[in-house]
Design an enzyme around this catalytic site. Sequence first.
Site, short mmCIF file in Angstrom:
data_model
loop_
_atom_site.label_atom_id
_atom_site.label_comp_id
_atom_site.label_asym_id
_atom_site.label_seq_id
_atom_site.Cartn_x
_atom_site.Cartn_y
_atom_site.Cartn_z
CB SER A 151 -0.90 0.02 1.24
OG SER A 151 -1.53 1.27 1.41
CE1 TYR A 164 -3.56 -1.98 5.57
CE2 TYR A 164 -2.92 0.26 4.98
CZ TYR A 164 -3.35 -1.00 4.62
OH TYR A 164 -3.56 -1.28 3.28
CE LYS A 168 -1.13 -3.66 3.63
NZ LYS A 168 -1.29 -4.94 2.90
CB THR A 199 -12.02 -2.55 -0.26
OG1 THR A 199 -11.18 -2.04 0.80
CG2 THR A 199 -11.27 -2.47 -1.59
#
Length: 264
Positions: A151, A164, A168, A199
Amino acid sequence: MMALNPTFPDWRGQRVWVIGASYGIGAALAAELIGRGARVALSARSEPLLAQLAASTPRPEGAPAPLVAPLDVTDAASVRSAAVRVREAWQGLDLVLVVAGTHSPMRAETFDLATARKLLDVNLGGVFNVLDATLPALLRQGSGGIALVSSVAGYVGLPQSLAYGPTKAALINLAESLYGDLHPRGLGVYLVNPGFVDTPLTQKNEFHMPALMQPLDAARATLDGIARGRFEIHYPRRFTLWLKLLRLLPYGAQFGAVRRITGN
């Protein structure tokens, strides 16, 4: 642009294992590959969702039905078992597409250790489980490749990405290291860095997401980049190129720019 990896001029007949195919980018990638005539194995935790995708996605005449191989990416034994099933069915692999991941918005004032560990286990530990299950066979095979979906959150620190983002960033470093080891052995390593894609995971975000994309557009950009043999595939470029530039700025300018772009 010179190809840094093996190319895929035609997806027909290519043996592609999509891990994380139940929804979002993974499901869109799987559907697009099936539609292009690839031989596709579908993996995620939810067997019913995988079965529904396999049954409902149109495929070219004569193309084989997708193989459904459920697994839990955080369970090394589960991943190894699915890998054995896929290899036995196809006698080899042309591409392993690791899309599985999770996201929970987090800031310093809401830091939660259990959630942070879950993200680490899924987003990074899950990839290591896949490497454990696939690298030996790919090295023996001497061909094929691995694509890791990371990402742009791994480029710079972004709002609500306290747990998060580091997972990544680690995947970006991992892909770079893998390339150095696997390229001389004839294997491809593809790093996919999407921007914001609509999403269920990104719908948790409470901030403005610039240049938001739809999963089908992300899937097509991913496959087009892999087909051309690129190492890094990032999109949408009108957004990701700005983030790449931010990485080069002094931290004072970088932090200010992030605040202006995201409103946080």
